[in-house]
Design a protein around this motif. Sequence first.
Motif, short mmCIF file in Angstrom:
data_model
loop_
_atom_site.label_atom_id
_atom_site.label_comp_id
_atom_site.label_asym_id
_atom_site.label_seq_id
_atom_site.Cartn_x
_atom_site.Cartn_y
_atom_site.Cartn_z
N ARG B 40 34.95 34.83 36.87
CA ARG B 40 36.11 35.64 36.47
C ARG B 40 37.17 34.78 35.78
O ARG B 40 37.79 35.19 34.81
CB ARG B 40 36.70 36.35 37.69
CG ARG B 40 37.62 37.52 37.35
CD ARG B 40 38.34 38.06 38.57
NE ARG B 40 39.30 37.12 39.11
CZ ARG B 40 40.54 36.96 38.66
NH1 ARG B 40 40.98 37.66 37.64
NH2 ARG B 40 41.36 36.08 39.21
N GLN B 41 37.34 33.57 36.28
CA GLN B 41 38.33 32.66 35.69
C GLN B 41 37.81 31.96 34.44
O GLN B 41 38.52 31.13 33.85
CB GLN B 41 38.76 31.61 36.72
CG GLN B 41 39.61 32.17 37.85
CD GLN B 41 40.13 31.08 38.79
OE1 GLN B 41 40.13 29.89 38.46
NE2 GLN B 41 40.60 31.50 39.96
N LYS B 42 36.55 32.27 34.08
CA LYS B 42 35.95 31.69 32.87
C LYS B 42 35.98 30.16 32.86
O LYS B 42 36.41 29.52 31.90
CB LYS B 42 36.62 32.24 31.61
CG LYS B 42 36.48 33.75 31.45
CD LYS B 42 36.93 34.20 30.08
CE LYS B 42 36.47 35.58 29.68
NZ LYS B 42 36.48 36.63 30.70
N LYS B 43 35.51 29.59 33.96
CA LYS B 43 35.34 28.13 34.00
C LYS B 43 34.36 27.73 32.90
O LYS B 43 33.44 28.49 32.55
CB LYS B 43 34.75 27.71 35.35
CG LYS B 43 35.66 27.98 36.52
CD LYS B 43 36.82 27.03 36.54
CE LYS B 43 37.76 27.35 37.68
NZ LYS B 43 39.07 26.72 37.51
N ARG B 44 34.51 26.54 32.39
CA ARG B 44 33.62 26.06 31.33
C ARG B 44 33.10 24.65 31.63
O ARG B 44 33.80 23.86 32.28
CB ARG B 44 34.36 26.02 29.98
CG ARG B 44 34.66 27.43 29.40
CD ARG B 44 33.38 28.17 29.05
NE ARG B 44 33.58 29.54 28.63
CZ ARG B 44 33.40 30.61 29.40
NH1 ARG B 44 33.04 30.48 30.67
NH2 ARG B 44 33.57 31.83 28.93
N ALA B 63 27.64 33.82 32.82
CA ALA B 63 29.06 33.87 32.45
C ALA B 63 29.47 32.74 31.52
O ALA B 63 30.65 32.63 31.15
CB ALA B 63 29.90 33.83 33.73
N GLY B 64 28.53 31.89 31.14
CA GLY B 64 28.85 30.81 30.19
C GLY B 64 29.66 29.68 30.78
O GLY B 64 30.35 28.96 30.07
N PRO B 253 27.60 40.47 28.21
CA PRO B 253 28.76 39.83 28.87
C PRO B 253 29.76 40.86 29.39
O PRO B 253 30.36 40.65 30.45
CB PRO B 253 29.38 38.98 27.75
CG PRO B 253 28.29 38.76 26.77
CD PRO B 253 27.38 39.96 26.85
N GLU B 254 29.91 41.99 28.66
CA GLU B 254 30.88 43.02 29.08
C GLU B 254 30.43 43.66 30.39
O GLU B 254 31.25 43.94 31.27
CB GLU B 254 31.03 44.11 28.01
CG GLU B 254 31.62 43.63 26.68
CD GLU B 254 30.67 42.77 25.85
OE1 GLU B 254 29.45 43.05 25.85
OE2 GLU B 254 31.14 41.80 25.21
N GLU B 255 29.12 43.90 30.49
CA GLU B 255 28.60 44.48 31.74
C GLU B 255 28.86 43.54 32.92
O GLU B 255 29.20 44.00 34.02
CB GLU B 255 27.09 44.76 31.61
CG GLU B 255 26.79 46.02 30.82
CD GLU B 255 25.31 46.18 30.53
OE1 GLU B 255 24.95 47.26 30.03
OE2 GLU B 255 24.53 45.25 30.78
N LEU B 256 28.72 42.25 32.68
CA LEU B 256 29.00 41.30 33.75
C LEU B 256 30.48 41.36 34.13
O LEU B 256 30.84 41.39 35.30
CB LEU B 256 28.63 39.87 33.33
CG LEU B 256 28.99 38.78 34.35
CD1 LEU B 256 28.23 38.96 35.66
CD2 LEU B 256 28.73 37.37 33.79
N GLU B 257 31.35 41.39 33.12
CA GLU B 257 32.79 41.42 33.41
C GLU B 257 33.19 42.62 34.23
O GLU B 257 33.97 42.51 35.17
CB GLU B 257 33.60 41.38 32.10
CG GLU B 257 33.97 39.97 31.73
CD GLU B 257 34.96 39.89 30.59
OE1 GLU B 257 35.92 40.68 30.58
OE2 GLU B 257 34.74 39.04 29.71
N SER B 258 32.64 43.78 33.89
CA SER B 258 33.06 44.97 34.65
C SER B 258 32.42 44.95 36.05
O SER B 258 33.03 45.39 37.01
CB SER B 258 32.77 46.26 33.88
OG SER B 258 31.43 46.63 34.04
#
Lengths: 238, 270
Positions: B40-44, B63-64, B253-258
Amino acid sequence: MGRPCDVMTVCLARLIRDGETVFHGVSSHMPMVATLLAKATHAPNAVHLNIPGGVDPHKPRLVSYTSAGDDLLETAEAAFPLQEVFDLSMRGGLDVAFLSGVQFDRLGSVNASVIGDYPRPKVRLPGGAGSAVLIPTAKRAIIWRTKHDRRTFCEKVDFVTARGHVSDIVTPLCAFTMYGGELILKTIHPGVSIEEIAENTAFPIRYLTLEQTPPPTDEELRALDHIDPLHTRNLEFR
Amino acid sequence: MNKRCDLDQAVRGIPDGALLGLGGNTLNRAPMAAVMEMARQKKRGLRLVKTAGGMDVDLLCYAGCVASVDAGFISYETEYSLCQHYRKAVQDGRVRANEHACYTVISALRAASFGIPFMPVRGLQISDLAAVNDYFQPVTDPFSGETLNAVKALRPDVSVIHAQLADERGNALIEGPKYDDVLLSRASRTVIVTAERIVGEEAFAASAQKADIPHFLVSAVVHVPRGASPGACAGLYGVADANLREFLGLGTPEELESWLARRVSHGQAL
Protein backbone atom coordinates in the motif's frame (compact mmCIF):
# COMPACT_ATOMS: atom_id res chain seq x y z
CA MET A 1 -4.54 -51.72 -10.00
CA GLY A 2 -5.11 -48.81 -7.64
CA ARG A 3 -5.04 -45.09 -8.20
CA PRO A 4 -1.68 -43.66 -9.36
CA CYS A 5 -1.39 -41.65 -6.13
CA ASP A 6 -1.79 -44.77 -4.00
CA VAL A 7 0.63 -46.83 -6.08
CA MET A 8 3.20 -44.01 -5.94
CA THR A 9 2.76 -43.38 -2.21
CA VAL A 10 3.11 -47.07 -1.40
CA CYS A 11 6.13 -47.34 -3.69
CA LEU A 12 7.80 -44.40 -1.87
CA ALA A 13 6.93 -45.82 1.55
CA ARG A 14 8.51 -49.20 0.75
CA LEU A 15 11.82 -47.47 -0.03
CA ILE A 16 12.06 -46.39 3.62
CA ARG A 17 13.89 -48.93 5.79
CA ASP A 18 13.19 -49.45 9.45
CA GLY A 19 15.27 -47.17 11.67
CA GLU A 20 16.19 -44.65 8.98
CA THR A 21 16.07 -40.89 9.45
CA VAL A 22 13.74 -39.47 6.81
CA PHE A 23 13.06 -35.84 5.83
CA HIS A 24 10.50 -34.18 3.56
CA GLY A 25 9.93 -30.48 2.92
CA VAL A 26 7.22 -28.15 1.59
CA SER A 27 4.85 -29.09 -1.26
CA SER A 28 5.52 -32.70 -0.30
CA HIS A 29 2.21 -34.24 0.65
CA MET A 30 2.91 -37.55 -1.07
CA PRO A 31 6.23 -38.24 0.68
CA MET A 32 4.75 -36.96 3.96
CA VAL A 33 1.98 -39.56 3.72
CA ALA A 34 4.51 -42.18 2.54
CA THR A 35 6.67 -41.56 5.61
CA LEU A 36 3.68 -41.88 7.93
CA LEU A 37 2.65 -45.05 6.04
CA ALA A 38 6.11 -46.62 6.37
CA LYS A 39 6.04 -45.96 10.12
CA ALA A 40 2.56 -47.49 10.39
CA THR A 41 3.59 -50.63 8.50
CA HIS A 42 7.08 -52.05 7.90
CA ALA A 43 9.29 -49.32 9.38
CA PRO A 44 7.94 -48.35 12.83
CA ASN A 45 11.37 -47.13 13.92
CA ALA A 46 11.94 -44.81 10.98
CA VAL A 47 12.43 -41.24 12.22
CA HIS A 48 10.14 -38.68 10.59
CA LEU A 49 11.76 -35.24 10.25
CA ASN A 50 10.16 -32.17 8.67
CA ILE A 51 10.34 -28.37 8.34
CA PRO A 52 8.28 -27.38 11.41
CA GLY A 53 10.68 -29.51 13.42
CA GLY A 54 8.37 -32.19 14.79
CA VAL A 55 10.13 -35.51 15.35
CA ASP A 56 7.78 -38.44 14.75
CA PRO A 57 4.41 -36.67 14.69
CA HIS A 58 1.58 -38.91 15.87
CA LYS A 59 -1.46 -38.86 13.59
CA PRO A 60 -1.09 -35.23 12.41
CA ARG A 61 -4.26 -33.70 10.97
CA LEU A 62 -3.04 -33.29 7.39
CA VAL A 63 -4.19 -30.16 5.59
CA SER A 64 -4.11 -29.51 1.87
CA TYR A 65 -2.33 -26.13 1.88
CA THR A 66 0.94 -27.19 3.46
CA SER A 67 3.22 -30.09 4.30
CA ALA A 68 5.09 -27.86 6.75
CA GLY A 69 2.25 -26.98 9.10
CA ASP A 70 2.00 -26.79 12.87
CA ASP A 71 0.37 -30.22 13.31
CA LEU A 72 3.66 -31.90 12.46
CA LEU A 73 5.15 -30.22 15.54
CA GLU A 74 2.11 -30.18 17.80
CA THR A 75 1.69 -33.96 17.70
CA ALA A 76 5.45 -34.73 17.74
CA GLU A 77 7.66 -36.25 20.41
CA ALA A 78 10.58 -33.84 20.19
CA ALA A 79 11.54 -30.60 18.50
CA PHE A 80 14.27 -30.71 15.82
CA PRO A 81 13.82 -27.76 13.49
CA LEU A 82 14.79 -27.47 9.83
CA GLN A 83 18.17 -25.87 10.51
CA GLU A 84 19.15 -28.89 12.57
CA VAL A 85 17.84 -31.37 9.98
CA PHE A 86 20.20 -29.76 7.46
CA ASP A 87 23.05 -29.86 9.99
CA LEU A 88 22.31 -33.55 10.52
CA SER A 89 22.59 -34.20 6.79
CA MET A 90 25.85 -32.22 6.57
CA ARG A 91 27.44 -34.45 9.22
CA GLY A 92 26.25 -37.62 7.50
CA GLY A 93 23.29 -38.47 9.71
CA LEU A 94 20.37 -38.16 7.29
CA ASP A 95 19.45 -41.41 5.56
CA VAL A 96 16.65 -40.29 3.25
CA ALA A 97 15.62 -36.93 1.80
CA PHE A 98 12.49 -36.73 -0.38
CA LEU A 99 12.82 -34.14 -3.16
CA SER A 100 11.34 -33.29 -6.52
CA GLY A 101 11.96 -31.17 -9.60
CA VAL A 102 10.66 -30.68 -13.13
CA GLN A 103 13.44 -32.17 -15.29
CA PHE A 104 15.59 -35.25 -14.80
CA ASP A 105 18.19 -36.90 -17.02
CA ARG A 106 19.80 -40.34 -17.13
CA LEU A 107 22.67 -39.21 -14.89
CA GLY A 108 20.20 -38.41 -12.12
CA SER A 109 20.51 -34.64 -12.49
CA VAL A 110 17.63 -32.67 -11.03
CA ASN A 111 16.39 -29.31 -12.34
CA ALA A 112 14.03 -27.36 -10.11
CA SER A 113 15.39 -23.90 -10.97
CA VAL A 114 14.82 -22.60 -14.51
CA ILE A 115 13.87 -23.48 -18.06
CA GLY A 116 16.15 -21.43 -20.29
CA ASP A 117 18.84 -19.05 -19.01
CA TYR A 118 19.34 -18.61 -15.30
CA PRO A 119 19.38 -14.78 -15.09
CA ARG A 120 16.52 -14.25 -17.57
CA PRO A 121 14.69 -17.57 -17.73
CA LYS A 122 11.91 -18.63 -20.05
CA VAL A 123 10.28 -20.18 -17.01
CA ARG A 124 11.24 -19.40 -13.43
CA LEU A 125 10.55 -22.52 -11.35
CA PRO A 126 10.02 -22.47 -7.57
CA GLY A 127 13.64 -23.47 -6.86
CA GLY A 128 15.23 -26.59 -5.48
CA ALA A 129 14.53 -25.81 -1.81
CA GLY A 130 17.07 -27.98 0.03
CA SER A 131 18.05 -30.09 -3.02
CA ALA A 132 21.45 -28.57 -3.76
CA VAL A 133 22.75 -29.39 -0.29
CA LEU A 134 20.66 -32.47 0.53
CA ILE A 135 21.08 -34.47 -2.68
CA PRO A 136 24.88 -34.61 -2.26
CA THR A 137 24.88 -35.10 1.54
CA ALA A 138 21.90 -37.32 2.43
CA LYS A 139 22.69 -41.00 2.05
CA ARG A 140 19.80 -41.41 -0.40
CA ALA A 141 17.71 -38.79 -2.15
CA ILE A 142 14.40 -40.22 -3.27
CA ILE A 143 12.60 -38.26 -5.98
CA TRP A 144 8.92 -38.32 -6.75
CA ARG A 145 7.34 -36.66 -9.77
CA THR A 146 3.67 -36.98 -10.78
CA LYS A 147 4.38 -36.13 -14.43
CA HIS A 148 6.11 -38.61 -16.68
CA ASP A 149 6.72 -37.33 -20.19
CA ARG A 150 9.69 -36.60 -22.46
CA ARG A 151 10.01 -33.00 -21.27
CA THR A 152 10.29 -34.19 -17.66
CA PHE A 153 12.53 -37.23 -18.28
CA CYS A 154 14.68 -35.48 -20.84
CA GLU A 155 18.00 -36.06 -22.54
CA LYS A 156 19.73 -33.18 -20.78
CA VAL A 157 18.37 -30.90 -18.06
CA ASP A 158 18.40 -27.14 -18.77
CA PHE A 159 20.06 -26.47 -15.41
CA VAL A 160 21.59 -28.75 -12.80
CA THR A 161 20.08 -27.68 -9.49
CA ALA A 162 21.69 -30.73 -7.94
CA ARG A 163 23.24 -34.09 -8.60
CA GLY A 164 24.63 -36.58 -6.14
CA HIS A 165 22.97 -39.30 -4.16
CA VAL A 166 19.72 -39.66 -6.08
CA SER A 167 18.85 -43.32 -5.47
CA ASP A 168 15.30 -43.73 -6.80
CA ILE A 169 12.73 -41.82 -8.85
CA VAL A 170 9.07 -42.77 -8.61
CA THR A 171 6.57 -41.63 -11.28
CA PRO A 172 2.96 -42.53 -12.15
CA LEU A 173 4.33 -45.11 -14.62
CA CYS A 174 7.29 -46.72 -12.92
CA ALA A 175 10.16 -46.63 -10.47
CA PHE A 176 13.69 -45.87 -11.66
CA THR A 177 16.81 -46.58 -9.66
CA MET A 178 20.39 -45.39 -10.04
CA TYR A 179 22.77 -48.16 -11.10
CA GLY A 180 26.41 -47.51 -12.00
CA GLY A 181 25.79 -43.78 -12.31
CA GLU A 182 22.83 -44.23 -14.62
CA LEU A 183 19.08 -44.17 -14.13
CA ILE A 184 17.62 -47.58 -14.97
CA LEU A 185 14.12 -48.97 -14.81
CA LYS A 186 13.43 -50.89 -11.61
CA THR A 187 9.73 -51.74 -11.60
CA ILE A 188 6.72 -51.04 -13.82
CA HIS A 189 3.49 -50.02 -12.11
CA PRO A 190 0.40 -52.24 -12.56
CA GLY A 191 -1.36 -51.68 -15.87
CA VAL A 192 1.59 -49.87 -17.50
CA SER A 193 3.62 -51.25 -20.42
CA ILE A 194 7.33 -50.82 -21.06
CA GLU A 195 6.44 -49.28 -24.44
CA GLU A 196 4.45 -46.57 -22.68
CA ILE A 197 7.42 -45.80 -20.44
CA ALA A 198 9.83 -45.73 -23.40
CA GLU A 199 7.52 -43.41 -25.37
CA ASN A 200 7.40 -40.98 -22.49
CA THR A 201 11.10 -41.00 -21.62
CA ALA A 202 13.68 -39.15 -23.74
CA PHE A 203 16.65 -41.24 -22.63
CA PRO A 204 17.08 -44.96 -23.39
CA ILE A 205 15.28 -47.33 -21.06
CA ARG A 206 17.65 -49.91 -19.65
CA TYR A 207 17.12 -52.47 -16.95
CA LEU A 208 18.65 -55.46 -15.24
CA THR A 209 15.48 -57.39 -14.50
CA LEU A 210 11.98 -56.31 -15.33
CA GLU A 211 9.45 -56.59 -12.54
CA GLN A 212 6.04 -55.22 -11.73
CA THR A 213 5.59 -52.85 -8.79
CA PRO A 214 3.60 -54.96 -6.30
CA PRO A 215 0.18 -53.31 -6.04
CA PRO A 216 -0.82 -51.73 -2.72
CA THR A 217 -1.86 -54.38 -0.20
CA ASP A 218 -5.14 -54.22 1.74
CA GLU A 219 -3.12 -53.42 4.86
CA GLU A 220 -1.40 -50.51 3.12
CA LEU A 221 -4.66 -49.15 1.72
CA ARG A 222 -6.35 -49.34 5.14
CA ALA A 223 -3.40 -47.54 6.72
CA LEU A 224 -3.50 -44.87 4.00
CA ASP A 225 -7.17 -44.15 4.66
CA HIS A 226 -6.47 -43.83 8.36
CA ILE A 227 -3.41 -41.57 7.92
CA ASP A 228 -4.73 -39.40 5.08
CA PRO A 229 -8.54 -39.42 5.08
CA LEU A 230 -8.66 -36.23 2.96
CA HIS A 231 -6.46 -37.83 0.27
CA THR A 232 -3.86 -35.07 0.30
CA ARG A 233 -1.57 -37.61 -1.43
CA ASN A 234 -3.75 -37.12 -4.51
CA LEU A 235 -3.38 -33.29 -4.64
CA GLU A 236 -0.88 -33.29 -7.48
CA PHE A 237 -3.23 -35.36 -9.65
CA ARG A 238 -6.28 -33.12 -9.21
CA MET B 1 10.63 1.57 26.41
CA ASN B 2 7.20 1.33 24.82
CA LYS B 3 7.72 0.47 21.12
CA ARG B 4 4.10 0.00 20.26
CA CYS B 5 2.95 1.80 17.13
CA ASP B 6 0.50 1.30 14.31
CA LEU B 7 1.26 -0.68 11.16
CA ASP B 8 1.53 2.44 9.00
CA GLN B 9 4.23 3.91 11.23
CA ALA B 10 6.17 0.66 11.61
CA VAL B 11 6.24 0.01 7.87
CA ARG B 12 7.24 3.63 7.16
CA GLY B 13 10.46 2.79 8.98
CA ILE B 14 11.46 0.35 6.23
CA PRO B 15 13.53 2.28 3.67
CA ASP B 16 13.25 1.65 -0.07
CA GLY B 17 16.01 -0.71 -1.13
CA ALA B 18 16.21 -2.41 2.28
CA LEU B 19 17.44 -5.97 2.64
CA LEU B 20 14.29 -7.34 4.23
CA GLY B 21 13.88 -10.62 6.10
CA LEU B 22 10.41 -12.15 6.20
CA GLY B 23 9.35 -14.54 8.94
CA GLY B 24 7.31 -17.73 8.67
CA ASN B 25 7.39 -20.38 5.96
CA THR B 26 5.28 -20.44 2.76
CA LEU B 27 1.65 -19.94 3.91
CA ASN B 28 2.50 -20.45 7.57
CA ARG B 29 2.76 -17.40 9.86
CA ALA B 30 4.10 -15.02 7.20
CA PRO B 31 3.69 -11.35 8.23
CA MET B 32 0.93 -10.76 5.66
CA ALA B 33 -0.64 -7.62 7.17
CA ALA B 34 2.76 -5.90 7.18
CA VAL B 35 3.42 -7.10 3.63
CA MET B 36 0.08 -5.64 2.46
CA GLU B 37 0.94 -2.35 4.13
CA MET B 38 4.32 -2.31 2.33
CA ALA B 39 2.46 -2.77 -0.95
CA ARG B 40 0.00 0.00 0.00
CA GLN B 41 2.87 2.36 0.79
CA LYS B 42 4.45 1.46 -2.57
CA LYS B 43 7.83 0.45 -1.21
CA ARG B 44 10.43 0.09 -3.95
CA GLY B 45 13.60 -1.91 -4.48
CA LEU B 46 13.16 -4.29 -1.54
CA ARG B 47 15.62 -7.18 -1.45
CA LEU B 48 13.79 -10.06 0.18
CA VAL B 49 15.35 -12.86 2.22
CA LYS B 50 13.52 -16.03 3.20
CA THR B 51 14.14 -19.79 3.08
CA ALA B 52 10.71 -20.64 1.59
CA GLY B 53 8.28 -17.88 0.60
CA GLY B 54 4.82 -17.88 -0.90
CA MET B 55 2.09 -15.28 -0.97
CA ASP B 56 4.25 -12.66 0.78
CA VAL B 57 6.85 -12.67 -1.99
CA ASP B 58 4.21 -13.03 -4.72
CA LEU B 59 2.21 -10.03 -3.47
CA LEU B 60 5.28 -7.78 -3.12
CA CYS B 61 6.37 -8.71 -6.66
CA TYR B 62 2.83 -7.99 -7.93
CA ALA B 63 2.95 -4.56 -6.29
CA GLY B 64 6.32 -3.74 -7.85
CA CYS B 65 8.09 -3.45 -4.48
CA VAL B 66 10.87 -5.95 -5.13
CA ALA B 67 14.36 -5.79 -6.66
CA SER B 68 15.61 -9.25 -5.69
CA VAL B 69 14.65 -12.39 -3.80
CA ASP B 70 17.19 -14.56 -1.99
CA ALA B 71 15.37 -17.81 -1.25
CA GLY B 72 15.48 -21.56 -1.64
CA PHE B 73 11.87 -21.98 -2.74
CA ILE B 74 9.17 -19.56 -3.85
CA SER B 75 5.75 -21.08 -4.48
CA TYR B 76 2.40 -21.70 -2.96
CA GLU B 77 2.29 -25.30 -1.91
CA THR B 78 0.55 -27.90 -4.02
CA GLU B 79 -3.04 -26.74 -3.70
CA TYR B 80 -2.58 -23.11 -4.79
CA SER B 81 0.08 -23.77 -7.42
CA LEU B 82 2.85 -21.38 -8.43
CA CYS B 83 3.64 -17.75 -7.53
CA GLN B 84 2.72 -16.27 -10.92
CA HIS B 85 3.59 -12.63 -10.12
CA TYR B 86 7.03 -13.62 -8.86
CA ARG B 87 7.63 -15.84 -11.89
CA LYS B 88 6.59 -13.20 -14.35
CA ALA B 89 8.67 -10.52 -12.65
CA VAL B 90 11.77 -12.72 -12.81
CA GLN B 91 11.08 -13.81 -16.40
CA ASP B 92 10.61 -10.15 -17.45
CA GLY B 93 13.85 -9.15 -15.73
CA ARG B 94 12.14 -6.86 -13.19
CA VAL B 95 13.15 -9.00 -10.21
CA ARG B 96 16.41 -10.86 -9.73
CA ALA B 97 16.00 -14.39 -8.36
CA ASN B 98 19.00 -15.29 -6.23
CA GLU B 99 18.31 -18.96 -5.82
CA HIS B 100 19.70 -20.58 -2.71
CA ALA B 101 19.34 -23.99 -1.21
CA CYS B 102 17.23 -23.26 1.90
CA TYR B 103 20.23 -24.22 4.03
CA THR B 104 22.43 -21.63 2.34
CA VAL B 105 19.95 -18.90 3.38
CA ILE B 106 20.24 -20.28 6.91
CA SER B 107 24.04 -20.32 6.58
CA ALA B 108 24.09 -16.74 5.26
CA LEU B 109 21.96 -15.63 8.22
CA ARG B 110 24.11 -17.60 10.66
CA ALA B 111 27.20 -15.84 9.30
CA ALA B 112 25.48 -12.49 9.87
CA SER B 113 24.41 -13.48 13.37
CA PHE B 114 27.98 -14.61 14.18
CA GLY B 115 29.38 -11.37 12.81
CA ILE B 116 31.50 -13.09 10.16
CA PRO B 117 31.51 -12.49 6.38
CA PHE B 118 30.70 -16.00 5.14
CA MET B 119 29.86 -19.51 6.21
CA PRO B 120 31.39 -22.66 4.76
CA VAL B 121 28.86 -25.33 3.79
CA ARG B 122 28.89 -28.83 2.46
CA GLY B 123 26.67 -29.73 -0.42
CA LEU B 124 26.56 -27.75 -3.68
CA GLN B 125 29.31 -30.12 -4.91
CA ILE B 126 27.54 -30.67 -8.21
CA SER B 127 25.21 -27.74 -8.79
CA ASP B 128 25.04 -25.03 -11.43
CA LEU B 129 23.85 -22.75 -8.60
CA ALA B 130 27.44 -22.56 -7.36
CA ALA B 131 28.68 -21.66 -10.84
CA VAL B 132 26.20 -18.92 -11.74
CA ASN B 133 25.81 -17.11 -8.41
CA ASP B 134 28.55 -14.87 -7.00
CA TYR B 135 27.36 -15.38 -3.41
CA PHE B 136 28.75 -18.92 -3.54
CA GLN B 137 32.55 -19.24 -3.82
CA PRO B 138 34.87 -22.20 -3.29
CA VAL B 139 36.80 -21.99 -0.03
CA THR B 140 39.66 -24.15 1.20
CA ASP B 141 39.76 -25.54 4.71
CA PRO B 142 43.12 -24.18 5.98
CA PHE B 143 43.57 -27.24 8.20
CA SER B 144 42.79 -30.14 5.87
CA GLY B 145 42.90 -28.54 2.43
CA GLU B 146 39.37 -29.74 1.64
CA THR B 147 37.35 -27.52 -0.67
CA LEU B 148 33.91 -26.41 0.51
CA ASN B 149 31.59 -23.66 -0.63
CA ALA B 150 31.47 -20.32 1.12
CA VAL B 151 28.09 -18.61 1.35
CA LYS B 152 28.19 -14.84 1.66
CA ALA B 153 26.56 -13.43 4.80
CA LEU B 154 23.10 -11.88 4.52
CA ARG B 155 22.47 -9.27 7.18
CA PRO B 156 18.93 -7.92 6.74
CA ASP B 157 18.48 -4.23 7.46
CA VAL B 158 15.19 -5.20 9.02
CA SER B 159 13.12 -8.32 9.46
CA VAL B 160 9.38 -8.49 9.94
CA ILE B 161 8.16 -11.33 12.13
CA HIS B 162 4.59 -12.17 13.03
CA ALA B 163 4.26 -13.70 16.52
CA GLN B 164 1.32 -14.90 18.59
CA LEU B 165 2.31 -12.88 21.67
CA ALA B 166 4.37 -9.78 22.34
CA ASP B 167 4.65 -7.13 25.01
CA GLU B 168 4.97 -3.40 24.37
CA ARG B 169 8.73 -3.45 24.82
CA GLY B 170 9.16 -5.93 21.97
CA ASN B 171 9.59 -9.26 23.73
CA ALA B 172 7.90 -11.75 21.39
CA LEU B 173 6.85 -15.37 21.71
CA ILE B 174 6.25 -17.65 18.73
CA GLU B 175 3.93 -20.55 19.45
CA GLY B 176 4.22 -23.69 17.31
CA PRO B 177 6.87 -23.94 14.60
CA LYS B 178 9.40 -21.11 14.79
CA TYR B 179 10.84 -21.85 11.32
CA ASP B 180 13.89 -19.58 10.86
CA ASP B 181 12.51 -16.58 12.74
CA VAL B 182 14.70 -16.72 15.83
CA LEU B 183 17.81 -16.82 13.64
CA LEU B 184 16.39 -14.04 11.47
CA SER B 185 15.99 -11.84 14.56
CA ARG B 186 19.65 -12.36 15.51
CA ALA B 187 20.95 -11.83 11.97
CA SER B 188 19.07 -8.58 11.30
CA ARG B 189 19.99 -5.02 12.26
CA THR B 190 16.52 -4.55 13.66
CA VAL B 191 13.18 -6.33 13.90
CA ILE B 192 9.56 -5.27 13.50
CA VAL B 193 7.19 -7.56 15.41
CA THR B 194 3.52 -7.82 14.54
CA ALA B 195 1.55 -9.81 17.11
CA GLU B 196 -1.83 -11.45 17.49
CA ARG B 197 -2.01 -10.41 21.12
CA ILE B 198 -0.21 -7.84 23.27
CA VAL B 199 0.43 -9.01 26.80
CA GLY B 200 1.19 -6.96 29.92
CA GLU B 201 4.64 -5.82 30.94
CA GLU B 202 4.99 -8.51 33.60
CA ALA B 203 3.58 -11.40 31.56
CA PHE B 204 6.84 -13.00 30.42
CA ALA B 205 8.57 -12.39 33.75
CA ALA B 206 5.75 -14.24 35.53
CA SER B 207 5.51 -17.11 33.02
CA ALA B 208 7.62 -20.24 32.63
CA GLN B 209 7.50 -19.64 28.88
CA LYS B 210 9.97 -16.92 27.92
CA ALA B 211 9.98 -14.77 24.82
CA ASP B 212 11.94 -16.13 21.82
CA ILE B 213 12.88 -12.66 20.63
CA PRO B 214 14.15 -10.33 23.35
CA HIS B 215 13.07 -6.70 23.38
CA PHE B 216 16.51 -5.21 22.75
CA LEU B 217 16.57 -6.63 19.21
CA VAL B 218 13.20 -5.11 18.35
CA SER B 219 12.41 -1.58 17.21
CA ALA B 220 8.63 -1.66 16.72
CA VAL B 221 5.68 -3.70 17.99
CA VAL B 222 2.31 -3.67 16.26
CA HIS B 223 -0.89 -5.27 17.47
CA VAL B 224 -2.35 -7.05 14.40
CA PRO B 225 -4.96 -9.74 15.06
CA ARG B 226 -5.08 -12.13 12.08
CA GLY B 227 -1.81 -10.56 10.91
CA ALA B 228 -0.78 -13.70 9.00
CA SER B 229 -4.11 -14.07 7.15
CA PRO B 230 -4.93 -15.17 4.44
CA GLY B 231 -2.10 -17.48 5.51
CA ALA B 232 -2.24 -19.65 8.62
CA CYS B 233 -1.13 -18.92 12.18
CA ALA B 234 -0.38 -21.90 14.46
CA GLY B 235 -2.96 -22.56 17.13
CA LEU B 236 -5.25 -19.75 15.93
CA TYR B 237 -6.36 -20.04 12.32
CA GLY B 238 -5.75 -21.90 9.07
CA VAL B 239 -5.61 -20.54 5.54
CA ALA B 240 -8.51 -18.26 4.56
CA ASP B 241 -9.25 -20.12 1.36
CA ALA B 242 -11.79 -17.67 -0.16
CA ASN B 243 -9.55 -14.63 0.44
CA LEU B 244 -6.53 -16.36 -0.96
CA ARG B 245 -8.41 -17.51 -4.06
CA GLU B 246 -9.72 -13.96 -4.53
CA PHE B 247 -6.12 -12.68 -4.50
CA LEU B 248 -5.02 -15.37 -6.96
CA GLY B 249 -7.79 -14.26 -9.30
CA LEU B 250 -6.57 -10.64 -9.48
CA GLY B 251 -4.82 -9.45 -12.62
CA THR B 252 -4.16 -5.74 -12.97
CA PRO B 253 -2.35 -3.31 -10.62
CA GLU B 254 -5.70 -1.52 -10.08
CA GLU B 255 -7.35 -4.75 -8.95
CA LEU B 256 -4.56 -5.25 -6.45
CA GLU B 257 -4.95 -1.69 -5.14
CA SER B 258 -8.65 -2.02 -4.55
CA TRP B 259 -8.14 -5.47 -2.98
CA LEU B 260 -5.52 -3.96 -0.67
CA ALA B 261 -7.75 -0.99 0.15
CA ARG B 262 -10.36 -3.40 1.48
CA ARG B 263 -7.76 -4.99 3.77
CA VAL B 264 -5.54 -2.24 5.12
CA SER B 265 -6.50 1.37 5.66
CA HIS B 266 -3.86 3.76 6.94
CA GLY B 267 -2.04 1.01 8.68
CA GLN B 268 -5.08 -0.58 10.30
CA ALA B 269 -5.79 -4.14 9.24
CA LEU B 270 -9.51 -4.27 8.50
